[in-house]
Design an enzyme around this catalytic site. Structure first.
Site, PDB file in Angstrom:
ATOM      1  N   CYS A 156      24.618 -39.563 -19.805  1.00  9.25           N
ATOM      2  CA  CYS A 156      25.806 -38.820 -20.237  1.00  9.25           C
ATOM      3  C   CYS A 156      26.800 -38.619 -19.095  1.00  9.25           C
ATOM      4  CB  CYS A 156      25.393 -37.472 -20.804  1.00  9.25           C
ATOM      5  SG  CYS A 156      24.242 -37.623 -22.152  1.00  9.25           S
TER       6      CYS A 156
ATOM      7  N   HIS B  33      30.347 -31.798 -19.561  1.00 15.35           N
ATOM      8  CA  HIS B  33      29.723 -32.613 -20.613  1.00 15.35           C
ATOM      9  C   HIS B  33      29.315 -31.678 -21.746  1.00 15.35           C
ATOM     10  CE1 HIS B  33      27.164 -35.129 -22.870  1.00 15.35           C
ATOM     11  NE2 HIS B  33      26.022 -34.670 -22.384  1.00 15.35           N
TER      12      HIS B  33
ATOM     13  N   ASN C  87      26.771 -33.634 -29.059  1.00 16.48           N
ATOM     14  CA  ASN C  87      26.688 -34.331 -27.773  1.00 16.48           C
ATOM     15  C   ASN C  87      26.999 -35.817 -27.998  1.00 16.48           C
ATOM     16  OD1 ASN C  87      25.868 -35.653 -25.463  1.00 16.48           O
ATOM     17  ND2 ASN C  87      23.922 -34.583 -25.264  1.00 16.48           N
TER      18      ASN C  87
HETATM   19  N1  ACO Z   1      15.512 -26.381 -36.223  1.00 15.93           N
HETATM   20  C1  ACO Z   1      14.604 -25.408 -36.317  1.00 15.93           C
HETATM   21  N2  ACO Z   1      13.646 -25.220 -35.381  1.00 15.93           N
HETATM   22  C2  ACO Z   1      13.630 -26.064 -34.344  1.00 15.93           C
HETATM   23  C3  ACO Z   1      14.561 -27.102 -34.201  1.00 15.93           C
HETATM   24  C4  ACO Z   1      15.530 -27.264 -35.200  1.00 15.93           C
HETATM   25  N3  ACO Z   1      16.468 -28.213 -35.151  1.00 15.93           N
HETATM   26  N4  ACO Z   1      14.287 -27.759 -33.046  1.00 15.93           N
HETATM   27  C5  ACO Z   1      13.228 -27.162 -32.491  1.00 15.93           C
HETATM   28  N5  ACO Z   1      12.826 -26.137 -33.285  1.00 15.93           N
HETATM   29  C6  ACO Z   1      11.699 -25.229 -33.072  1.00 15.93           C
HETATM   30  C7  ACO Z   1      10.602 -25.858 -32.248  1.00 15.93           C
HETATM   31  O1  ACO Z   1       9.752 -26.630 -33.045  1.00 15.93           O
HETATM   32  C8  ACO Z   1       9.946 -24.641 -31.683  1.00 15.93           C
HETATM   33  O2  ACO Z   1       9.100 -24.121 -32.666  1.00 15.93           O
HETATM   34  P1  ACO Z   1       7.614 -23.621 -32.277  1.00 15.93           P
HETATM   35  O3  ACO Z   1       7.852 -22.516 -31.292  1.00 15.93           O
HETATM   36  O4  ACO Z   1       7.058 -23.194 -33.595  1.00 15.93           O
HETATM   37  O5  ACO Z   1       6.971 -24.826 -31.672  1.00 15.93           O
HETATM   38  C9  ACO Z   1      11.079 -23.659 -31.476  1.00 15.93           C
HETATM   39  O6  ACO Z   1      12.150 -24.119 -32.311  1.00 15.93           O
HETATM   40  C10 ACO Z   1      11.572 -23.565 -30.056  1.00 15.93           C
HETATM   41  O7  ACO Z   1      11.739 -24.895 -29.546  1.00 15.93           O
HETATM   42  P2  ACO Z   1      12.349 -25.173 -28.138  1.00 15.93           P
HETATM   43  O8  ACO Z   1      12.403 -26.649 -27.902  1.00 15.93           O
HETATM   44  O9  ACO Z   1      11.684 -24.324 -27.102  1.00 15.93           O
HETATM   45  O10 ACO Z   1      13.829 -24.622 -28.381  1.00 15.93           O
HETATM   46  P3  ACO Z   1      14.936 -24.302 -27.331  1.00 15.93           P
HETATM   47  O11 ACO Z   1      15.377 -22.919 -27.499  1.00 15.93           O
HETATM   48  O12 ACO Z   1      14.567 -24.783 -25.963  1.00 15.93           O
HETATM   49  O13 ACO Z   1      16.115 -25.230 -27.842  1.00 15.93           O
HETATM   50  C11 ACO Z   1      17.188 -27.295 -27.266  1.00 15.93           C
HETATM   51  C12 ACO Z   1      15.962 -26.647 -27.861  1.00 15.93           C
HETATM   52  C13 ACO Z   1      18.381 -26.926 -28.119  1.00 15.93           C
HETATM   53  C14 ACO Z   1      17.019 -28.809 -27.316  1.00 15.93           C
HETATM   54  C15 ACO Z   1      17.366 -26.800 -25.827  1.00 15.93           C
HETATM   55  O14 ACO Z   1      16.189 -26.961 -25.097  1.00 15.93           O
HETATM   56  C16 ACO Z   1      18.443 -27.529 -25.110  1.00 15.93           C
HETATM   57  O15 ACO Z   1      19.592 -27.422 -25.471  1.00 15.93           O
HETATM   58  N6  ACO Z   1      18.115 -28.259 -24.037  1.00 15.93           N
HETATM   59  C17 ACO Z   1      19.085 -29.020 -23.304  1.00 15.93           C
HETATM   60  C18 ACO Z   1      19.240 -30.265 -24.057  1.00 15.93           C
HETATM   61  C19 ACO Z   1      20.403 -31.038 -23.609  1.00 15.93           C
HETATM   62  O16 ACO Z   1      21.360 -30.547 -23.075  1.00 15.93           O
HETATM   63  N7  ACO Z   1      20.265 -32.323 -23.886  1.00 15.93           N
HETATM   64  C20 ACO Z   1      21.197 -33.268 -23.653  1.00 15.93           C
HETATM   65  C21 ACO Z   1      21.407 -33.455 -22.189  1.00 15.93           C
HETATM   66  S1  ACO Z   1      21.490 -35.002 -21.612  1.00 15.93           S
HETATM   67  C22 ACO Z   1      22.364 -35.802 -22.599  1.00 15.93           C
HETATM   68  O17 ACO Z   1      23.433 -35.360 -22.885  1.00 15.93           O
HETATM   69  C23 ACO Z   1      21.835 -37.056 -23.232  1.00 15.93           C
END
Ligand code: ACO
Length: 330
Positions: free
Chosen positions: A117, A257, A287
């Site tokens: 990215c 980004h 994204n």
């Molecule tokens: N809907 C509902 N529940 C969900 C979803 C969804 N879409 N996705 C995950 N969950 C659940 C999980 O299964 C988990 O449930 P569990 O506790 O029963 O196992 C719970 O939500 C918490 O999951 P986490 O992965 O810990 O959620 P988090 O709060 O960390 O959010 C996220 C996830 C949004 C991906 C976050 O970690 C994030 O934004 N990370 C950065 C990602 C990023 O920026 N990526 C791109 C960067 S690089 C690039 O651009 C290619």
């Protein structure tokens, strides 16, 4: 070829978004998720998705055409085309060559640049070196992605995050003190497996096993990427600003980004930048990887938030892992 060192910068910026909108409510029908979860955790409400017959070059070309028109540059004047993408039309040939052909940029060299990215930042820094050295006068930089094609639509952890789109800029010589003032590029390949498409390359070519196990789709350790992103956004932007003797108080606009609203909020706090100075459109496009910064840049120029002469800091992070920033006077 002259050996002079001269200033280089953006003569124009443009973008193109596919028309089809995929809302969080649409996603509720595909996977076990909710609009409330997606908005709270990511800030995303909807994203754009290409039509089944469209691919990355199809959305790169209209962004490029618009950027050339705004810079009043004919395709035949372009010396080089760099397409930053992780979703090229093919493994090879390069999407940049396909764009070169479609534009009729008969004099231009062309290559793809892959830096996750952060691709658009790497491409701007690269393009400016060709122009600054005097080796070239006109470089077209494109950031274009069809992430919907690498998305596992059965994986709720990733499919809610990504969208498709394209942005483009024309890089030309500019007056001294204008254009690219400084940049910072970095990589930590030790974190490569945190965000990857495992199969389809030379390590794990396509076979029945890779297909059955969904290895051609994006996989991500979201929590680790989150922590990494917040840290490097602040550090990289500060390094780039320090290189040209600027502080965040002198910056009119930050364009991070667009991956996640919580990442953007945390990075802005860390940099001590008020949110009024931060360009955000992740709510509408999700994204879009290499395309997110030029799309946000174009919107902010079009609606007057960025004016000629303003100092703009673009900062990205992504797969690699990579990060990068550039400080520009628009
Ligand atoms: N809907 C509902 N529940 C969900 C979803 C969804 N879409 N996705 C995950 N969950 C659940 C999980 O299964 C988990 O449930 P569990 O506790 O029963 O196992 C719970 O939500 C918490 O999951 P986490 O992965 O810990 O959620 P988090 O709060 O960390 O959010 C996220 C996830 C949004 C991906 C976050 O970690 C994030 O934004 N990370 C950065 C990602 C990023 O920026 N990526 C791109 C960067 S690089 C690039 O651009 C290619």
């Amino acid at each position: 070829m002259s050996s002079t060192v001269r200033s280089a910068g953006l003569a124009s910026i443009a973008s193109y978004l596919p028309e089809r909108v995929l809302t969080n409510y649409d996603l509720e029908k595909i996977v076990d998720t909710s609009d409330e979860w997606i908005r709270t955790r990511t800030g995303i409400a909807e994203r754009r998705i290409v039509d089944p017959q469209q691919c990355t070059s199809d959305i790169a070309v209209p962004a490029a055409v618009e950027a050339l028109e705004r810079a009043q540059v004919a395709a035949e004047e372009v010396d080089l085309i760099i397409v930053a993408t992780v979703t090229g039309d093919y493994v090879f040939p390069a999407t940049a060559s396909l764009v070169q052909d479609r534009l009729g940029a008969s004099r231009a060299g062309a290559f793809d640049l892959q830096a996750g990215c952060t691709g658009f930042i790497y491409a701007i820094a690269t393009a400016c070196q060709f122009v600054s050295s005097g080796a070239m006068d006109t470089v077209l930089v494109v950031g274009a992605e069809c992430l919907s094609r690498l998305t596992d639509w059965s994986d709720r952890k990733t499919c809610v995050l990504f969208g498709d789109g394209a942005g483009a800029a024309v890089i030309r010589p500019v007056e001294e003190g204008q254009g690219l003032l400084a940049f910072d590029l970095g990589s930590d390949g030790a974190g490569g497996s945190l965000l990857q498409v495992e199969a389809g390359g030379s390590k794990s070519p396509a076979c029945l096993d890779t297909i059955e196990n969904n290895k051609h789709f994006i996989s991500m350790n979201g929590n680790e990427v989150f922590r990494f992103a917040v840290k490097v956004i602040g550090e990289s932007a500060e390094r780039a600003m320090a290189k040209c003797g600027l502080t965040s108080a002198e910056v009119a606009c930050f364009i991070p980004h667009q991956a996640n609203m919580r990442v953007i909020d945390s990075a802005a706090k860390r940099l001590g930048v008020p949110m009024e100075k931060v360009i955000v459109n992740v709510d509408r496009y999700g994204n879009t990887s290499s395309a997110s910064i030029p799309i946000a840049f174009d919107e902010a120029v079009t609606d007057g938030r960025i004016k000629r002469g303003d100092i703009v800091v673009c900062v990205g992070f992504g797969a690699g892992l990579t990060w990068g920033s550039c400080v520009l006077r628009w």
